[in-house]
Design a protein around this motif. Structure first.
Motif, PDB file in Angstrom:
ATOM      1  N   TYR A   6       0.815  -1.215   0.000  1.00  0.00           N
ATOM      2  CA  TYR A   6       0.000   0.000   0.000  1.00  0.00           C
ATOM      3  C   TYR A   6       0.854   1.272   0.000  1.00  0.00           C
ATOM      4  O   TYR A   6       0.443   2.286  -0.535  1.00  0.00           O
ATOM      5  N   GLY A   7       2.020   1.200   0.593  1.00  0.00           N
ATOM      6  CA  GLY A   7       2.909   2.354   0.603  1.00  0.00           C
ATOM      7  C   GLY A   7       3.338   2.743  -0.806  1.00  0.00           C
ATOM      8  O   GLY A   7       3.401   3.920  -1.149  1.00  0.00           O
ATOM      9  N   TYR A   8       3.622   1.742  -1.642  1.00  0.00           N
ATOM     10  CA  TYR A   8       4.011   1.998  -3.021  1.00  0.00           C
ATOM     11  C   TYR A   8       2.858   2.632  -3.791  1.00  0.00           C
ATOM     12  O   TYR A   8       3.051   3.603  -4.535  1.00  0.00           O
ATOM     13  N   GLU A   9       1.661   2.072  -3.621  1.00  0.00           N
ATOM     14  CA  GLU A   9       0.483   2.604  -4.306  1.00  0.00           C
ATOM     15  C   GLU A   9       0.218   4.054  -3.896  1.00  0.00           C
ATOM     16  O   GLU A   9      -0.081   4.908  -4.742  1.00  0.00           O
ATOM     17  N   LYS A  10       0.345   4.322  -2.613  1.00  0.00           N
ATOM     18  CA  LYS A  10       0.114   5.682  -2.115  1.00  0.00           C
ATOM     19  C   LYS A  10       1.136   6.644  -2.718  1.00  0.00           C
ATOM     20  O   LYS A  10       0.792   7.749  -3.140  1.00  0.00           O
ATOM     21  N   ARG A  11       2.385   6.228  -2.763  1.00  0.00           N
ATOM     22  CA  ARG A  11       3.443   7.076  -3.312  1.00  0.00           C
ATOM     23  C   ARG A  11       3.189   7.373  -4.789  1.00  0.00           C
ATOM     24  O   ARG A  11       3.396   8.491  -5.258  1.00  0.00           O
ATOM     25  N   GLN A  12       2.730   6.368  -5.531  1.00  0.00           N
ATOM     26  CA  GLN A  12       2.444   6.566  -6.950  1.00  0.00           C
ATOM     27  C   GLN A  12       1.300   7.566  -7.143  1.00  0.00           C
ATOM     28  O   GLN A  12       1.343   8.426  -8.032  1.00  0.00           O
ATOM     29  N   LYS A  13       0.281   7.479  -6.287  1.00  0.00           N
ATOM     30  CA  LYS A  13      -0.829   8.428  -6.349  1.00  0.00           C
ATOM     31  C   LYS A  13      -0.350   9.838  -6.034  1.00  0.00           C
ATOM     32  O   LYS A  13      -0.749  10.806  -6.689  1.00  0.00           O
ATOM     33  N   GLU A  14       0.508   9.965  -5.030  1.00  0.00           N
ATOM     34  CA  GLU A  14       1.043  11.283  -4.652  1.00  0.00           C
ATOM     35  C   GLU A  14       1.874  11.876  -5.783  1.00  0.00           C
ATOM     36  O   GLU A  14       1.779  13.069  -6.075  1.00  0.00           O
ATOM     37  N   LYS A  17      -0.430  13.051  -8.541  1.00  0.00           N
ATOM     38  CA  LYS A  17      -1.122  14.270  -8.123  1.00  0.00           C
ATOM     39  C   LYS A  17      -0.188  15.483  -8.231  1.00  0.00           C
ATOM     40  O   LYS A  17      -0.569  16.549  -8.719  1.00  0.00           O
TER      41      LYS A  17
END
Length: 67
Positions: A6-14, A17
C-alpha cells in the motif's frame, strides 16, 4: 500470494497528483504570458471585439474653471 504494498500505491498516487498540479501551474503561467495562438478569448474585454463595439469609450472628465 504476496501482500499488497500500500505504501508503493500511495506514493504513486502522490507523484501523479504532484505532476498534475505542476502541469496546471505551468499551463496557467503560459496563459498569463500571452493570449493563445488559437484566437481571441471570449469574454475578455481587451480581446473581445463584440464587447468593444457594445461599450463605447468613456471620455475623461476634465476639471473646469467653475468647479
Amino acid at each position: 500470494m504476496a501482500a499488497p504494498n500500500y505504501g508503493y500505491e500511495k506514493r504513486q498516487k502522490e507523484l501523479a497528483k504532484k505532476k498534475k498540479k505542476e502541469e496546471k501551474l505551468r499551463d496557467k503561467a503560459n496563459r498569463k504570458l500571452g493570449p493563445s495562438s488559437e484566437g481571441l478569448m471570449p469574454g475578455d474585454p481587451e480581446t473581445d471585439v463584440a464587447s468593444l463595439e457594445r461599450d463605447a469609450p468613456i471620455a475623461p472628465v476634465l476639471p473646469t474653471k467653475n468647479g
